[in-house]
Design a protein around this motif. Sequence first.
Motif, mmCIF file in Angstrom:
data_model
loop_
_atom_site.group_PDB
_atom_site.id
_atom_site.type_symbol
_atom_site.label_atom_id
_atom_site.label_comp_id
_atom_site.label_asym_id
_atom_site.label_seq_id
_atom_site.Cartn_x
_atom_site.Cartn_y
_atom_site.Cartn_z
ATOM 1 N N PRO A 118 6.922 8.527 15.632
ATOM 2 C CA PRO A 118 8.134 7.989 15.010
ATOM 3 C C PRO A 118 7.807 6.972 13.906
ATOM 4 N N LEU A 119 8.791 6.740 13.040
ATOM 5 C CA LEU A 119 8.650 5.779 11.956
ATOM 6 C C LEU A 119 9.416 4.510 12.279
ATOM 7 N N ASP A 120 8.912 3.379 11.769
ATOM 8 C CA ASP A 120 9.659 2.139 11.942
ATOM 9 C C ASP A 120 10.672 1.988 10.798
ATOM 10 N N ALA A 121 11.348 0.865 10.776
ATOM 11 C CA ALA A 121 12.416 0.672 9.787
ATOM 12 C C ALA A 121 11.887 0.659 8.361
ATOM 13 N N ASP A 122 10.582 0.349 8.176
ATOM 14 C CA ASP A 122 9.999 0.299 6.838
ATOM 15 C C ASP A 122 9.306 1.592 6.441
ATOM 16 N N GLY A 123 9.417 2.614 7.300
ATOM 17 C CA GLY A 123 8.815 3.896 6.973
ATOM 18 C C GLY A 123 7.360 4.033 7.361
ATOM 19 N N ARG A 124 6.822 3.051 8.072
ATOM 20 C CA ARG A 124 5.451 3.159 8.563
ATOM 21 C C ARG A 124 5.448 3.840 9.926
ATOM 22 N N GLY A 158 0.808 -1.206 0.000
ATOM 23 C CA GLY A 158 0.000 0.000 0.000
ATOM 24 C C GLY A 158 0.838 1.252 0.000
ATOM 25 N N THR A 159 0.178 2.354 -0.297
ATOM 26 C CA THR A 159 0.816 3.661 -0.192
ATOM 27 C C THR A 159 -0.003 4.504 0.769
ATOM 28 N N PHE A 160 0.648 5.414 1.438
ATOM 29 C CA PHE A 160 -0.062 6.338 2.321
ATOM 30 C C PHE A 160 0.772 7.595 2.473
ATOM 31 N N THR A 161 0.089 8.678 2.781
ATOM 32 C CA THR A 161 0.740 9.968 2.985
ATOM 33 C C THR A 161 0.903 10.215 4.472
ATOM 34 N N VAL A 162 2.086 10.618 4.883
ATOM 35 C CA VAL A 162 2.332 10.929 6.287
ATOM 36 C C VAL A 162 1.969 12.393 6.520
ATOM 37 N N CYS A 163 0.823 12.605 7.150
ATOM 38 C CA CYS A 163 0.393 13.968 7.466
ATOM 39 C C CYS A 163 -0.751 13.899 8.472
ATOM 40 N N LYS A 164 -1.154 15.031 9.010
ATOM 41 C CA LYS A 164 -2.183 15.095 10.044
ATOM 42 C C LYS A 164 -3.501 14.475 9.583
ATOM 43 N N GLU A 165 -3.883 14.706 8.320
ATOM 44 C CA GLU A 165 -5.185 14.256 7.839
ATOM 45 C C GLU A 165 -5.231 12.747 7.609
ATOM 46 N N THR A 166 -4.105 12.116 7.468
ATOM 47 C CA THR A 166 -4.084 10.679 7.171
ATOM 48 C C THR A 166 -3.519 9.886 8.345
ATOM 49 N N THR A 167 -2.229 9.971 8.561
ATOM 50 C CA THR A 167 -1.611 9.196 9.643
ATOM 51 C C THR A 167 -1.782 9.862 11.007
ATOM 52 N N TYR A 168 -2.265 11.080 11.040
ATOM 53 C CA TYR A 168 -2.547 11.844 12.262
ATOM 54 C C TYR A 168 -1.278 12.298 12.966
ATOM 55 N N VAL A 169 -0.307 11.397 13.144
ATOM 56 C CA VAL A 169 1.008 11.756 13.660
ATOM 57 C C VAL A 169 2.030 11.507 12.563
ATOM 58 N N THR A 170 3.132 12.189 12.653
ATOM 59 C CA THR A 170 4.153 12.061 11.599
ATOM 60 C C THR A 170 5.351 11.239 12.050
ATOM 61 N N THR A 199 -3.835 -0.536 13.165
ATOM 62 C CA THR A 199 -4.328 -1.740 12.507
ATOM 63 C C THR A 199 -4.147 -1.643 10.994
ATOM 64 N N VAL A 200 -4.305 -0.454 10.445
ATOM 65 C CA VAL A 200 -4.045 -0.265 9.015
ATOM 66 C C VAL A 200 -2.577 -0.556 8.706
ATOM 67 N N MET A 201 -1.685 -0.090 9.581
ATOM 68 C CA MET A 201 -0.265 -0.375 9.356
ATOM 69 C C MET A 201 0.012 -1.878 9.439
ATOM 70 N N VAL A 202 -0.681 -2.562 10.338
ATOM 71 C CA VAL A 202 -0.522 -4.019 10.441
ATOM 72 C C VAL A 202 -0.985 -4.689 9.154
ATOM 73 N N PHE A 203 -2.130 -4.236 8.633
ATOM 74 C CA PHE A 203 -2.607 -4.760 7.354
ATOM 75 C C PHE A 203 -1.560 -4.548 6.274
ATOM 76 N N ASP A 204 -0.990 -3.364 6.270
ATOM 77 C CA ASP A 204 -0.039 -3.025 5.216
ATOM 78 C C ASP A 204 1.207 -3.898 5.292
ATOM 79 N N ARG A 205 1.583 -4.316 6.500
ATOM 80 C CA ARG A 205 2.734 -5.214 6.642
ATOM 81 C C ARG A 205 2.394 -6.626 6.190
ATOM 82 N N GLY A 206 1.119 -6.968 6.183
ATOM 83 C CA GLY A 206 0.714 -8.318 5.809
ATOM 84 C C GLY A 206 0.603 -9.257 6.981
ATOM 85 N N ILE A 207 0.771 -8.752 8.202
ATOM 86 C CA ILE A 207 0.694 -9.639 9.364
ATOM 87 C C ILE A 207 -0.711 -10.213 9.502
ATOM 88 N N ALA A 208 -1.724 -9.448 9.093
ATOM 89 C CA ALA A 208 -3.100 -9.886 9.300
ATOM 90 C C ALA A 208 -3.512 -11.036 8.383
#
Length: 518
Positions: free
Chosen positions: A40-46, A26-38, A303-312
């Motif tokens: 910290p990021l993990d090693a994969d940029g999520r 998936g793709t996502f934009t890091v900003c207040k309207e989407t991720t709400y916080v900018t 949970t969206v980030m978990v989906f994006d990693r494929g863990i779900a």
Amino acid sequence: MKPAALLLALAAGTAVAADPPVGLKGTFTVCKETTYVTGPLDADGRIDYVAALNDRLAKGVTPDSNAMALLWKALGPKPEGYAVEAAYFKRLAIPAPPERGDYFVNSTTFFKARLKVDRADDGVKKLYEQEEAAHLRPWKADEFPAVADWLAANDKPLAVVAEAARRPVYFSPVAPHMTKDGPSGILGTHSYGLVACRSVVNALTARAMLRIGKGDAAGAWADLLTGLRLGRHIARGGHHHIDLLVGGVLESVAARTTVAFLDRAELDAKQLAACRRDLDGLPPPPDLAERADVHDRFFFLDTVMVFDRGIAKSMDALGGDKDIEALLRTTKVFDWDPTLRAANAFHDRMATALRHPDRANRVRAVKHLLDELNDRAKFDAELKAVADAVAGGHNPSEAVSRAVGNIVRGQLVSAWDKLHDAADRQRQGHANLQVAFALAAYKLDHGRYPEALAALAPKYLPTVPGDLFSGKELVYRPAAGGYVLYSVGPNGKDDGGRGRDDDPAGDDVVVRVPVAAK
């Protein structure tokens, strides 16, 4: 054809792989309207929402001020029988408790060891029945010797619990467990220690009644205050909903024994006044709007980030939802931004709804949001948009994102009406307990309970609290040597003063004097 079947059929007829995706790209934009916080990021940029949430919950908290940091010295490393994640203690900034120590032992474990049995046979059940009776009336050690021995064996850990409960703040970190695919995310975290704390409060209330049997009113109140404070602390914890629900139960357990204490301890005016000051000094109740705005929002976005990693994978984490499984088969790469924006808009509106000062307005606003969330016609329209895109050979990414977000929100936030009721039940129970103390003070002065609650104001209460659930006055019926006082509870119906512990059970939030001992 049902929506899920339609989507599966469409997916099978296109070049899209029919097998459920192992991981979504998936793709996502890091900003207040989407991720709400900018960050910290993990090693994969999520976004690392676990770290972001813990940072917020732990703001201004130190190991010396945190009730939970000390509580572990009483609970031990495996309070529920399984190991606590190492990351949990690291985030608390304390070492993990050693394997051996003076740790709290619950009554079932103690009674089984005493009788040398491996299962809850009739002997253990009888001891458990004695423990239940010990919460609601004064008793002596020779009446329930096994219960007395259990309390004596827990004397040291209960002293630690009392010290912990007096601390001003409570922070229990969110610590995901590790899977072979990576961290589980907030969805897979445990609220460590809650089961043990239920047994701890049972011990405190039983010991309070033992102390009343010995004439030790001060010691009894200290135990009850510890139970009340512990329940209030836990209700303010940072996990999804379970902390608030369990904390409310613990407070109600301690409150019920407190009513028995008021009826049987023969307190003088000075003692009553001191108890009332302590009651007024409890930590504030949980802020539901804050939970929606931060805790619940972060839970969903993570949970969206978990989906994006494929863990779900195949939606195991949410019970294998077939609609989502079908949706995810229609696209391999899509934009999460519509999901994130819709989630933030929902949580903004939920937080606003929960800030209404009037319960009736809150109930209507929350119901409206949940009805929107569960609007099948809207969901069918979203699925049709996906199906149309797939049938037309177009990228269904945005339509899939909206539909997936709607389903997941329904899975994760649909309990807000019940959570709202539980929080208000806790508030009403506390208000009723304050009235009970005022009634005890009135009786001390007049030798009887008043004919109406209006007699309590302004000398014994600045104002008499009303019923959150009916919007009317509390029901109060004095009787010979006692009274019944109650709110109609979340169902809004007058069940005649029958609460959840009565047989038959009702939904009223009840104070009854004298307390019926089992």
